[in-house]
Design a protein around this motif. Structure first.
Motif, PDB file in Angstrom:
ATOM      1  N   TYR A   1       0.811  -1.218   0.000  1.00 52.13           N
ATOM      2  CA  TYR A   1       0.000   0.000   0.000  1.00 52.13           C
ATOM      3  C   TYR A   1       0.850   1.277   0.000  1.00 52.13           C
ATOM      4  O   TYR A   1       0.339   2.368  -0.200  1.00 52.13           O
TER       5      TYR A   1
ATOM      6  N   CYS B   1       2.201   3.088  -4.184  1.00 46.79           N
ATOM      7  CA  CYS B   1       1.524   4.131  -4.967  1.00 46.79           C
ATOM      8  C   CYS B   1       1.906   5.539  -4.490  1.00 46.79           C
ATOM      9  O   CYS B   1       2.318   6.369  -5.296  1.00 46.79           O
TER      10      CYS B   1
ATOM     11  N   TYR C   1      -1.696   7.627 -16.260  1.00 42.40           N
ATOM     12  CA  TYR C   1      -2.132   6.725 -15.195  1.00 42.40           C
ATOM     13  C   TYR C   1      -1.656   5.297 -15.447  1.00 42.40           C
ATOM     14  O   TYR C   1      -1.236   4.598 -14.522  1.00 42.40           O
ATOM     15  N   TYR C   2      -1.699   4.834 -16.703  1.00 41.81           N
ATOM     16  CA  TYR C   2      -1.263   3.468 -17.009  1.00 41.81           C
ATOM     17  C   TYR C   2       0.238   3.306 -16.743  1.00 41.81           C
ATOM     18  O   TYR C   2       0.684   2.256 -16.268  1.00 41.81           O
TER      19      TYR C   2
ATOM     20  N   HIS D   1       1.981   4.998 -14.503  1.00 45.22           N
ATOM     21  CA  HIS D   1       2.124   4.975 -13.037  1.00 45.22           C
ATOM     22  C   HIS D   1       1.714   3.619 -12.458  1.00 45.22           C
ATOM     23  O   HIS D   1       2.448   3.015 -11.667  1.00 45.22           O
ATOM     24  N   SER D   2       0.535   3.124 -12.868  1.00 46.21           N
ATOM     25  CA  SER D   2       0.024   1.877 -12.285  1.00 46.21           C
ATOM     26  C   SER D   2       0.894   0.673 -12.661  1.00 46.21           C
ATOM     27  O   SER D   2       1.053  -0.266 -11.876  1.00 46.21           O
ATOM     28  N   SER D   3       1.489   0.683 -13.859  1.00 50.40           N
ATOM     29  CA  SER D   3       2.340  -0.427 -14.276  1.00 50.40           C
ATOM     30  C   SER D   3       3.572  -0.537 -13.376  1.00 50.40           C
ATOM     31  O   SER D   3       3.963  -1.631 -12.954  1.00 50.40           O
TER      32      SER D   3
ATOM     33  N   VAL E   1       3.801   0.693 -10.308  1.00 51.26           N
ATOM     34  CA  VAL E   1       3.346   0.361  -8.958  1.00 51.26           C
ATOM     35  C   VAL E   1       3.164  -1.148  -8.810  1.00 51.26           C
ATOM     36  O   VAL E   1       3.513  -1.755  -7.787  1.00 51.26           O
ATOM     37  N   GLN E   2       2.622  -1.820  -9.841  1.00 52.16           N
ATOM     38  CA  GLN E   2       2.404  -3.263  -9.781  1.00 52.16           C
ATOM     39  C   GLN E   2       3.715  -4.045  -9.699  1.00 52.16           C
ATOM     40  O   GLN E   2       3.771  -5.133  -9.098  1.00 52.16           O
TER      41      GLN E   2
END
Length: 401
Positions: free
Chosen positions: A28, A31, A60-61, A63-65, A67-68
């Motif tokens: 958590y 991010c 956003y994609y 950033h999220s990639s 983060v994963q």
């Protein structure tokens, strides 16, 4: 935070001496770490250097990639770790030298107050000796600051877009005026050329013994009429030209005023944002919070506020009292409540008057009173908290200087 994810000080990381790697932190935290401590350009550079394939889309994609992948010991997460440690080495070194929890909490509060959140956040979140309460505080502050900054940015973007649209409209109007001016100048030149041709034609036509006196007189009279007509047309063209030049000058002055207004609005926004950040500092008693959150100290000065919106008076009063001042207000009704207004002004060291939300007569009366009694009179561009905050800070700094 639940016991199972009280991650920074869990048993599985006891073997580490000083700091955690990114993939060793709780999921958590990835991010806020990536979103707060890295810029978009740095994320793009990491993807390019590690050869990571990211689906085409918005930021956003991207950033999220990342983060994963942050909870895995893979090239992208190792590259992120290297950039963070290098970028915030000074913060990591300063925080690592602290030995008590109170020093670490003061370190975090000082960083937030100074607006240096990214470096302090990475230093706190990655250190093995950071107390759980401080980690929770840092995560909460970063979360709320992102909401507050987003709201301020949206409001600023809307206002700046409106000003830019008005500037574009004025620029288009100025271009049309310049085109019209050029046309008027060309018309004036044509009229002068026609006049010169007419005079030349007259000289050629007037020759001795070629025409009788009566014919020459008629020709001369005709040319004289044409000349007067052309002269009137020329005068009209010159008047039109002068009017165009006056309009162009007025538009240029209006454009300069809009640029100055945009700069002043930006300064007011910055003053209000700094005030909000200081007033939202958590974890302190009310007295200590009020002392440390002040942008300046009014030293007990008395402020009078004449006009404006009455619904805003409580906020203005709270703001002034939070900065060690006294606040008096009046709605600007000079004719209906003259004694109350005089009493309010007599107590004040400084008088503020929003010129967009008070009668013209009331503003003039207050200005005369302040001049007669040697009191500082500050007119405000608008009856907003941002304008009041900025002008109050500017005048307090001027008094100190």
């Amino acid at each position: 935070m639940c016991q199972s994810c009280n991650g920074i000080n869990s048993a599985k990381h006891q073997r580490l001496s000083k700091r955690y790697k990114l993939w060793q932190l709780p999921t958590y935290t990835h991010c806020p770490v990536i979103g707060t401590c890295l810029t978009l350009d740095e994320l793009v550079k990491i993807v390019r250097q590690t050869g990571l394939l990211v689906e085409q889309g918005s930021d956003y994609y991207l950033h999220s990639s990342l983060v994963q992948l942050a909870d895995q010991n893979v090239p992208p997460s190792r590259r992120i770790q290297k950039i963070l440690d290098s970028k915030y080495s000074r913060w990591i070194k300063s925080y690592g030298a602290l030995t008590t929890d109170s020093e670490r909490k003061k370190f975090w509060h000082d960083a937030v107050k100074a607006g240096q959140v990214p470096g302090a956040f990475w230093a706190v979140i990655s250190h093995t000796h950071s107390p759980a309460s401080l980690v929770d505080l840092a995560l909460g502050d970063v979360h709320m600051l992102s909401h507050l900054q987003g709201a301020l940015n949206r409001a600023d973007l809307q206002y700046m877009a409106k000003l830019e649209q008005e500037v574009c409209t004025l620029r288009d109007k100025l271009e049309r005026q310049q085109i019209q001016h050029q046309k008027s100048q060309q018309q004036s030149n044509r009229l002068v050329t026609a006049q010169e041709k007419a005079l030349q034609s007259l000289r050629q036509q007037i020759r001795p013994d070629e025409n009788g006196p009566s014919n020459v007189q008629k020709e001369l009279e005709s040319v004289r009429k044409k000349y007067h007509l052309i002269a009137r047309q020329k005068d009209w063209a010159l008047k039109q030209l002068q009017q165009r030049l006056t309009n162009i000058k007025r538009l240029e002055e209006r454009q300069e005023a809009l640029v100055d207004q945009l700069l002043e609005t930006t300064q007011e926004r910055d003053a209000l944002e700094s005030t909000v950040e200081n007033l939202l500092q958590p974890g302190r008693s009310e007295d200590e919070h009020n002392r440390t959150a002040r942008l300046f100290d009014l030293n007990g000065r008395k402020l009078a506020y004449v006009g404006g919106r009455t619904a805003l008076f409580p906020r203005l009063k709270s703001f002034v009292e939070a900065h060690n001042g006294q606040f008096y207000c009046h709605d600007g009704g000079i004719e209906n409540s003259h004694p109350e207004l005089s009493q309010c002004l007599s107590k004040a060291d400084m008088v503020f008057c929003p010129i967009d939300c008070v009668s013209h007569n009331a503003c003039l009366q207050v200005k005369k009173y302040c001049k007669r009694n040697s009191k500082r009179f500050i007119p405000l561009r608008s009856a907003s908290l941002a304008t009041f905050t900025y002008q109050l800070k500017q005048n307090c700094e001027a008094i100190v200087d």
